[in-house]
Design an enzyme around this catalytic site. Structure first.
Site, mmCIF file in Angstrom:
data_model
loop_
_atom_site.group_PDB
_atom_site.id
_atom_site.type_symbol
_atom_site.label_atom_id
_atom_site.label_comp_id
_atom_site.label_asym_id
_atom_site.label_seq_id
_atom_site.Cartn_x
_atom_site.Cartn_y
_atom_site.Cartn_z
ATOM 1 N N ASP A 63 0.827 -1.312 0.009
ATOM 2 C CA ASP A 63 0.023 0.113 -0.014
ATOM 3 C C ASP A 63 0.941 1.494 -0.120
ATOM 4 O O ASP A 63 1.727 1.404 0.914
ATOM 5 C CB ASP A 63 -0.762 -0.008 1.341
ATOM 6 N N ASN A 65 -0.533 4.810 -0.459
ATOM 7 C CA ASN A 65 -0.944 5.678 0.228
ATOM 8 C C ASN A 65 -1.717 5.537 1.783
ATOM 9 O O ASN A 65 -2.514 6.453 1.873
ATOM 10 C CB ASN A 65 -1.934 6.423 -0.871
ATOM 11 N N ASP A 67 -4.320 3.889 2.553
ATOM 12 C CA ASP A 67 -5.839 3.498 2.720
ATOM 13 C C ASP A 67 -5.994 2.033 3.229
ATOM 14 O O ASP A 67 -7.386 1.487 3.094
ATOM 15 C CB ASP A 67 -6.309 3.810 1.497
ATOM 16 N N ASP A 71 -1.424 -1.466 -3.710
ATOM 17 C CA ASP A 71 -1.916 -0.582 -5.039
ATOM 18 C C ASP A 71 -0.756 -0.665 -6.030
ATOM 19 O O ASP A 71 0.491 -1.127 -5.791
ATOM 20 C CB ASP A 71 -2.381 0.755 -4.918
ATOM 21 N N ASP A 241 -8.732 -16.622 -16.504
ATOM 22 C CA ASP A 241 -9.496 -17.110 -15.544
ATOM 23 C C ASP A 241 -10.625 -18.212 -15.987
ATOM 24 O O ASP A 241 -11.455 -17.864 -16.916
ATOM 25 C CB ASP A 241 -10.128 -16.137 -14.826
ATOM 26 N N GLU A 295 -6.264 -21.085 -16.584
ATOM 27 C CA GLU A 295 -6.746 -21.759 -15.401
ATOM 28 C C GLU A 295 -7.622 -22.694 -15.884
ATOM 29 O O GLU A 295 -8.921 -22.467 -16.166
ATOM 30 C CB GLU A 295 -7.424 -20.723 -14.458
HETATM 31 C C1 NOJ Z 1 -10.855 -17.961 -10.439
HETATM 32 C C2 NOJ Z 1 -10.124 -17.187 -9.650
HETATM 33 O O1 NOJ Z 1 -8.675 -17.527 -9.573
HETATM 34 C C3 NOJ Z 1 -10.711 -16.791 -8.346
HETATM 35 O O2 NOJ Z 1 -10.128 -16.159 -7.420
HETATM 36 C C4 NOJ Z 1 -12.223 -16.210 -8.512
HETATM 37 O O3 NOJ Z 1 -12.862 -16.243 -7.369
HETATM 38 C C5 NOJ Z 1 -12.808 -17.282 -9.623
HETATM 39 N N1 NOJ Z 1 -11.862 -17.860 -10.765
HETATM 40 C C6 NOJ Z 1 -14.097 -16.502 -10.253
HETATM 41 O O4 NOJ Z 1 -13.457 -15.405 -11.187
HETATM 42 CA CA CA Z 2 -3.264 1.940 -1.354
#
Ligand code: NOJ
Ligand code: CA
Length: 590
Positions: A63, A65, A67, A71, A241, A295
């Site tokens: 982080d 800043n 918060d 980032d 993903d 994935e």
């Molecule tokens: C796989 C991702 O790695 C996971 O973090 C996410 O919750 C699901 N796909 C849905 O996008």
């Molecule tokens: Ca931040």
């Protein structure tokens, strides 16, 4: 669709005749006696086969800043730390505009940076600084679903004749209920009723993550355009993903009881998956020099060559979950044994020949900390077992992926109560299992201590100052592991025997040894329950790796006639003889 593609198998046979002995890697390489100079031991050399990847979960990295949320500026400030390990490629988990129902895996705008993470200018600076250090960046491509706040979905749900209606998957109720029995990965039905039009929409993940309709060519065109947007900025590829889920059987038959036991498999491999990936390759990927890793939820090892086989023109490689989930039965943790684990890698080596590249990984943001999961995170064994796992991941066959904090030997978090968790998967499961009385709360939490995704999402432990130096603010978004006073980057950078220093040494060793990338793999003692022992061989270059996966000193032996050669590294410093200390790892060179 037939599982065995004869065109791949035929091609493999032909190429295997060209036995090549190559002594160095793509950059500055010299191949001796090569019949076909393009191949190394039958493999086509590429930068992404030789790369080591480091995953950043931006929310938890650094982080800048105060918060409490990591980032992009924070990442930029730590690039020398990453480069210092010897990393080639950074994989950045989603950095896009998102309402954060699933920490960025629910994207509201693919062309905007998440406000908490910074601005597009911060992204451009980060990318330029990565390149300046001769590293590459791959970003997360999350296109099975969007956020329900994405403007496509906001439009889509307005009316049945909205131009964006078919961007998503809508169905009328069946006998007053959900269109079928598909469950969501995050508990409950995968169908959500929407009053505006009296129809259900499909969401394999959270209610706020509606699935895109890939059968609509306009959706595919939009995805290809956004991919080009980022590639034209200079990113070097994508981690995709849940990519096997994009094509659905749109008849939506009910899942059988057998299918319901493993919905990942049931949802993967829809009728057009290969068609769409090939189209994506043709339209986008083939025009750039990129790395792609899918994935591969629900894809078996046997099916893998169909997605990553070189002549398929789909993806470079995928994440197969057999190893990382060896200690899981659904959501439940279970015991595992070393011979089972070794058998998986042997199967990979046999199944994925020289045309299908592999990944090697035992951690990411969806899994517990690697040392707690596969090593021993007690005070006595945390350091050696973290180093042993590093040794293994950098010497098995495939592109290695590490997750932030692995290099420090960061551990699971001591979760006590439901309020300690942030993950939507956990919160939904709590409602569905504990609040309904199906699972006792204590059992539910005990299992999560070993399995929860939040274990790996606690902030990076940078130093011994408040909140581990992750934030200057009072409260990080997720609590820091209290063990940061002992386990942190500042201490480890100073200590030549720390897990960080060891990982840097191992990455250097791997860079200098093409056998670890392109060499043949052989498990020398598959049945041994304590020792993992294998060779990697590339022409005259041969290495022996011996790993003691146990809390006790254990003897190892080598096959008759094999001499040990010179020890090139050990996680225990000076090491000799044929007895390995608990969690000792050694590499010998012949
Ligand atoms: C796989 C991702 O790695 C996971 O973090 C996410 O919750 C699901 N796909 C849905 O996008
Ligand atoms: Ca931040």
């Amino acid at each position: 669709m037939a599982l065995l593609d004869t065109s791949i198998r035929g091609g493999e046979l032909k190429i295997r005749f060209s036995v090549v002995v190559c002594v160095a890697m793509v950059l500055g390489s010299a191949c001796a006696g090569a019949q076909d100079a393009k191949l190394v031991n039958g493999y086509r050399p590429t930068w992404w086969k030789e790369a080591v990847v480091y995953q950043i979960y931006p929310r938890s990295f650094k982080d800048s800043n105060g918060d409490g949320i990591g980032d992009l500026k924070g990442i930029t400030s730590k690039l020398d730390y990453i480069k210092g390990l010897g990393v080639d490629v950074i994989w950045l988990s989603p950095h896009y505009d998102s309402p954060n129902a699933d920490n960025g895996y629910d994207i509201r705008d693919y062309r905007k940076v998440m406000t908490e993470f910074g601005t597009m200018a911060d992204f451009d600076t980060m990318l330029a600084e990565i390149k300046k250090r001769h590293m590459r960046l791959i970003i997360d491509l999350v296109v099975n679903h969007t956020s329900d706040e994405h403007r496509w979905f906001v439009e889509s749900r307005k009316s049945k004749d909205n131009p964006y209606r078919d961007f998503y998957i809508w169905r009328s109720p069946k006998d007053g209920h959900e269109p079928n029995n598909d469950p969501s990965f995050f508990s409950g039905s995968a169908w959500q009723f929407d009053k505006t039009t009296d129809q259900y929409y499909l969401h394999y993940f959270a209610v706020k993550q509606p699935d895109l309709n890939w059968d609509n060519p306009k959706v595919r065109a939009e995805v290809y355009a956004l991919m080009k947007f980022w590639l034209d900025k200079g990113v070097d590829g994508f981690r995709m993903d849940v990519i096997p889920l994009i094509s659905k059987d749109q008849a939506f038959p009910d899942l059988t009881p057998e299918q319901l036991k493993n919905i990942g498999t049931a949802y993967a491999n829809g009728p057009h998956i290969h068609e769409y990936l090939q189209e994506m390759n043709r339209e986008v990927l083939s025009k750039y020099d990129v790395m792609t890793v899918g994935e591969a939820l629900g894809i078996s090892l046997e099916q893998t060559p169909l997605m990553v086989g070189e002549d398929r023109k789909e993806l470079n490689m995928i994440f197969n979950f057999d190893a990382i989930r060896i200690n899981r039965d659904g959501a439940q943790w279970k015991e595992w044994t070393l011979p089972e684990f070794k058998a998986l890698y042997a199967k990979h080596a046999a199944e994925l020949d020289t045309h299908s590249w592999d990944t090697v990984f035992l951690s990411n943001h969806d899994n517990p900390r690697v040392v707690s999961n596969f090593g021993n995170d007690s005070d006595a064994f945390r350091v050696p077992s973290a180093k042993l796992i590093t040794t293994m991941l950098l010497t098995l066959r495939g592109t290695p992926f590490f997750y932030q904090g692995d290099e420090l030997g960061m551990t699971n978090y001591p979760f006590q109560k439901i309020g300690d968790f942030d993950d939507i998967e956990v919160k939904n499961a709590y409602k569905a299992q504990v609040l309904t009385g199906k699972v006792p709360e204590a059992d539910f939490i005990a299992n999560l201590r070993r399995t929860s995704r939040d274990n790996s999402r606690t902030p990076m432990q940078w130093d011994t100052t408040a909140n581990a130096g992750f934030t200057t603010g009072a409260k990080p978004w997720l609590a820091v592991n209290p063990n940061y006073t002992k386990i942190n980057a500042a201490e480890e950078l100073k200590d030549p025997s720390s897990p960080y220093s060891y990982m840097a040494k191992m990455m250097k060793l791997r860079k200098e040894a093409p056998a670890f990338v392109y060499g043949d793999y052989k498990d020398l003692d598959p049945g041994n329950a304590a020792i993992f022992e294998y060779t990697r061989t590339l022409g005259a270059e041969k290495y022996l790796v011996v790993l003691n996966f146990s809390d006790k000193a254990t003897e190892f032996s080598v096959p008759d006639g094999m001499k040990l050669g010179k020890m090139v590294i050990s996680n225990e410093g000076a090491a000799e003889g044929m007895t390995l200390k608990a969690w000792e790892a050694r590499i010998y060179r012949f």
